[in-house]
Design a protein around this motif. Structure first.
Motif, PDB file in Angstrom:
ATOM      1  N   LYS A   1     -11.029   6.846   3.198  1.00 36.13           N
ATOM      2  CA  LYS A   1      -9.777   6.088   3.269  1.00 36.13           C
ATOM      3  C   LYS A   1      -9.216   6.188   4.684  1.00 36.13           C
ATOM      4  O   LYS A   1      -9.524   7.133   5.422  1.00 36.13           O
TER       5      LYS A   1
ATOM      6  N   ASP B   1      -5.300  10.637  -5.070  1.00 34.84           N
ATOM      7  CA  ASP B   1      -6.105   9.445  -5.346  1.00 34.84           C
ATOM      8  C   ASP B   1      -5.273   8.161  -5.349  1.00 34.84           C
ATOM      9  O   ASP B   1      -5.822   7.073  -5.212  1.00 34.84           O
ATOM     10  N   SER B   2      -3.958   8.295  -5.497  1.00 39.08           N
ATOM     11  CA  SER B   2      -3.101   7.103  -5.558  1.00 39.08           C
ATOM     12  C   SER B   2      -2.724   6.576  -4.173  1.00 39.08           C
ATOM     13  O   SER B   2      -2.145   5.494  -4.053  1.00 39.08           O
ATOM     14  N   TYR B   3      -3.055   7.325  -3.117  1.00 41.33           N
ATOM     15  CA  TYR B   3      -2.692   6.906  -1.762  1.00 41.33           C
ATOM     16  C   TYR B   3      -3.810   6.105  -1.109  1.00 41.33           C
ATOM     17  O   TYR B   3      -4.991   6.383  -1.305  1.00 41.33           O
ATOM     18  N   ASP B   4      -3.404   5.115  -0.324  1.00 41.58           N
ATOM     19  CA  ASP B   4      -4.354   4.250   0.374  1.00 41.58           C
ATOM     20  C   ASP B   4      -4.705   4.756   1.765  1.00 41.58           C
ATOM     21  O   ASP B   4      -5.719   4.357   2.339  1.00 41.58           O
ATOM     22  N   ALA B   5      -3.852   5.619   2.331  1.00 36.09           N
ATOM     23  CA  ALA B   5      -4.084   6.129   3.688  1.00 36.09           C
ATOM     24  C   ALA B   5      -3.232   7.371   3.898  1.00 36.09           C
ATOM     25  O   ALA B   5      -2.271   7.615   3.170  1.00 36.09           O
TER      26      ALA B   5
ATOM     27  N   THR C   1     -11.833   2.938  10.328  1.00 39.87           N
ATOM     28  CA  THR C   1     -10.517   2.906   9.672  1.00 39.87           C
ATOM     29  C   THR C   1      -9.595   3.998  10.209  1.00 39.87           C
ATOM     30  O   THR C   1      -8.561   4.291   9.609  1.00 39.87           O
TER      31      THR C   1
ATOM     32  N   HIS D   1       5.303  -1.769   2.254  1.00 40.49           N
ATOM     33  CA  HIS D   1       4.496  -0.595   1.944  1.00 40.49           C
ATOM     34  C   HIS D   1       5.383   0.579   1.549  1.00 40.49           C
ATOM     35  O   HIS D   1       6.557   0.643   1.930  1.00 40.49           O
TER      36      HIS D   1
ATOM     37  N   LEU E   1      -4.954  -1.755   6.829  1.00 43.28           N
ATOM     38  CA  LEU E   1      -4.485  -1.800   5.432  1.00 43.28           C
ATOM     39  C   LEU E   1      -4.622  -3.177   4.809  1.00 43.28           C
ATOM     40  O   LEU E   1      -4.385  -3.351   3.615  1.00 43.28           O
TER      41      LEU E   1
ATOM     42  N   LYS F   1       0.838  -1.195   0.000  1.00 46.05           N
ATOM     43  CA  LYS F   1       0.000   0.000   0.000  1.00 46.05           C
ATOM     44  C   LYS F   1       0.875   1.247   0.000  1.00 46.05           C
ATOM     45  O   LYS F   1       2.065   1.203   0.293  1.00 46.05           O
ATOM     46  N   LYS F   2       0.249   2.365  -0.310  1.00 38.51           N
ATOM     47  CA  LYS F   2       0.945   3.647  -0.366  1.00 38.51           C
ATOM     48  C   LYS F   2       0.337   4.572   0.682  1.00 38.51           C
ATOM     49  O   LYS F   2      -0.873   4.828   0.670  1.00 38.51           O
TER      50      LYS F   2
END
Length: 197
Positions: A115, A81-85, A169, A31, A190, A4-5
């Motif tokens: 997120k 938008d490319s990040y997961d958290a 989350t 990650h 994650l 994840k990113k």
């Protein structure tokens, strides 16, 4: 599972453990952690601080190591938008980066897209600047942050020094002594599973 990113928000004098331990631990399990600071570019260095409780009425602060910014702030802004958290590290940095409208917009993005949001120690001050993020949510942080959490409609959770709290989350903890529990809960959120054989 693919890595994840995570976007780490920092400022000058952010708590060094909450940068280095978190970044290296998360990278060790695959990650990607992008450490950003407003108006800083990839390769820039920021000063960090080390806070400790040594018997005084409040914490002490000492100079920490220099931390390397590994992603240009403006580039990260353009790629949210490319990040997961998002992760709000603590220390002294949050008290002033939270007033930056760009930081507020980043936090709002993660809240609105549902997120994960991770915060430790004074990192919760960043979330306070976007009150809808904490409204009705249970969150931990340094005890001195309790009045502010309550003032914006959050529910402060008084944890032990080595504990973490999960509300959906959102993962939070009181300070760097809780990094092991905090990171363990971040990994669960994650979807990272570590198996021992």
């Amino acid at each position: 599972m693919s890595g994840k990113k995570v976007l780490m928000l920092t400022g000058e004098f952010t708590e060094e453990y909450e940068i280095f331990v978190y970044q290296q631990g998360m990278e060790a399990v695959g990650h990607t952690i992008h450490v950003v600071c407003p108006d800083k570019n990839e390769g820039d260095l920021i000063k960090t601080s080390l806070h400790d409780f040594e018997g005084d009425q409040t914490y002490t602060e000492k100079p920490g190591h220099l931390a390397e910014i590994n992603k240009t702030f403006s580039e990260a802004e353009a790629e949210l938008d490319s990040y997961d958290a998002v992760y709000c590290a603590g220390g002294r940095g949050p008290e002033y980066i939270r007033t930056d409208p760009r930081i507020q917009a980043i936090v709002r993005h993660f809240h609105e897209t549902q997120k994960p949001i991770f915060t430790i120690c004074h990192g919760v001050q960043i979330l306070m600047a976007v009150p809808e993020v904490l409204k009705g949510r249970k969150v931990a942080g340094l005890g001195a942050c309790e009045p502010e959490v309550t003032a914006v409609g959050g529910i402060y959770v008084d944890l032990g020094p080595k504990d973490a709290h999960v509300d959906g989350t959102m993962v939070s903890a009181k300070g760097w002594t809780a990094l092991a529990a905090f990171m363990r809960e971040c990994l669960k959120v994650l979807g990272t599973e570590i198996k021992h054989t």
